[in-house]
Design an enzyme around this catalytic site. Structure first.
Site, PDB file in Angstrom:
ATOM      1  N   ALA A 234      -3.207  -7.137 -12.889  1.00 11.12           N
ATOM      2  CA  ALA A 234      -4.264  -7.458 -11.918  1.00 11.12           C
ATOM      3  C   ALA A 234      -4.051  -6.625 -10.660  1.00 11.12           C
ATOM      4  O   ALA A 234      -2.978  -6.044 -10.452  1.00 11.12           O
ATOM      5  CB  ALA A 234      -4.226  -8.945 -11.587  1.00 11.12           C
ATOM      6  N   LYS A 235      -5.084  -6.601  -9.837  1.00  8.54           N
ATOM      7  CA  LYS A 235      -5.030  -5.823  -8.592  1.00  8.54           C
ATOM      8  C   LYS A 235      -3.828  -6.212  -7.721  1.00  8.54           C
ATOM      9  O   LYS A 235      -3.223  -5.382  -7.061  1.00  8.54           O
ATOM     10  CB  LYS A 235      -6.322  -6.042  -7.783  1.00  8.54           C
ATOM     11  N   ARG A 236      -3.502  -7.491  -7.739  1.00  9.61           N
ATOM     12  CA  ARG A 236      -2.422  -7.948  -6.862  1.00  9.61           C
ATOM     13  C   ARG A 236      -1.042  -7.441  -7.307  1.00  9.61           C
ATOM     14  O   ARG A 236      -0.053  -7.614  -6.596  1.00  9.61           O
ATOM     15  CB  ARG A 236      -2.417  -9.479  -6.761  1.00  9.61           C
ATOM     16  N   ASP A 237      -0.970  -6.792  -8.454  1.00  8.51           N
ATOM     17  CA  ASP A 237       0.314  -6.287  -8.928  1.00  8.51           C
ATOM     18  C   ASP A 237       0.750  -4.997  -8.232  1.00  8.51           C
ATOM     19  O   ASP A 237       1.793  -4.440  -8.568  1.00  8.51           O
ATOM     20  CB  ASP A 237       0.277  -6.067 -10.450  1.00  8.51           C
ATOM     21  N   GLY A 238      -0.046  -4.529  -7.280  1.00 11.12           N
ATOM     22  CA  GLY A 238       0.378  -3.330  -6.535  1.00 11.12           C
ATOM     23  C   GLY A 238      -0.551  -2.167  -6.792  1.00 11.12           C
ATOM     24  O   GLY A 238      -1.757  -2.349  -6.937  1.00 11.12           O
TER      25      GLY A 238
END
Ligand code: GLU
Length: 290
Positions: A234-238
């Site tokens: 997901a986007k929040r993974d960096g």
């Protein structure tokens, strides 16, 4: 004409796992002599600018497509026509349930968890009128099976649940399952390659296609990219989008090709080493760079 396609939803930016799926869809189509189509699935939440960025990302990998881009938001009458045909066949009923009512309803025997329990299936005309005065109805399919079997090039035979799925949401917009089925048939798509999170949707989509008189496409549900904890990337993974990765000096095409054990610097070159049976069958663990 036979066709494959990529059908992104412009709700945000594509990450490298989505781009990998796009490349796979292209490889499956081109390696079997099919045309490759691009469809923008914009019936849901759309983020401004996302469509353009997604298309730029796909193009930047050297993935090309044939013909005009199809946008679902421009196809309302086509979906309505399909609903009309199902209605004439006695296959449609209005549903007034809220999400909460569905969540809290006792599930019917033999129906898998999460299936619609059929609450509004047998409402009388008087009940329908009374409920319609309170909230707009969604339209549901009157399904007469509770499971369906599909063939998948990577998963083999897969049997999954079918319930009274939504055809038109209560805001008047066609539901995802209907739009996908109608569009694939209208565009001549007979090969569906997409992330394996959608494998469980294939039985209901094939069933719906059958009711509408269409042949089922062949499926290949490909493994997703996951983070180091094994969860869907997901986007929040960096740094996971093309531009984020390029900013860090990474060649996204090379990264994706390597993750597939394919050799070459363009999609066309990868065709030489591509074969469905040679694909890694496990998820791709992606470690974002710092
Ligand atoms: N639009 C869907 C998504 O981006 C894909 C639907 C499909 O490929 O059938 O998840």
């Amino acid at each position: 004409m036979t066709a494959g396609r990529f059908a992104p939803s412009p709700s945000g930016d594509l990450h490298v796992g989505n781009l990998r799926t796009a490349l796979l869809a292209w490889l499956f189509a081109r390696s079997t002599g099919r045309v490759f189509l691009m469809r923008v699935e914009d019936l849901d939440r759309v983020r401004p600018g996302a469509e353009q960025r997604q298309l730029d990302d796909v193009r930047s990998l050297g993935i090309d497509w044939d013909g005009e881009i199809v946008r679902q938001s421009e196809r309302h009458p086509v979906y309505e026509e399909a609903i009309e045909r199902l209605t004439e066949a006695g296959r449609v009923y209005p549903c007034f349930c809220t999400r909460r009512e569905i969540r809290e309803a006792p599930s019917a025997p033999h129906t898998p968890p999460g299936s619609y329990p059929g609450t509004c299936r047998e409402l009388t005309e008087a009940e329908r009128e009374r409920r319609a005065a309170e909230r707009p109805a969604a339209l549901r399919l009157r399904a007469d099976v509770d499971e369906w079997t599909v063939d998948d090039e990577l998963h083999g035979t897969f049997t999954g649940a079918v319930d009274d799925l939504v055809l038109r949401r209560n805001d008047g917009v066609a539901a995802y399952n209907l739009a996908v089925v109608v569009d694939d048939a209208a565009q001549g798509v007979d090969q569906v390659v997409r992330g394996d999170d959608l494998l469980t949707s294939a039985p209901r989509q094939t069933y719906l296609a059958t009711l509408l008189g269409h042949d089922a496409p062949t499926y290949a549900h490909v493994p997703l990219a996951v983070n180091t904890a094994g969860q869907r990337l997901a986007k929040r993974d960096g740094a996971v989008t093309r531009t984020e990765l390029e900013d860090r000096g990474i060649d996204v095409f090379a990264l994706v090709a390597e993750s597939l054990d394919l050799v070459g610097t363009t999609p066309a070159e990868l065709l030489t080493s591509f074969g469905p049976q040679r694909l890694p069958s496990h998820p791709w663990t992606f470690v974002p760079p710092d």
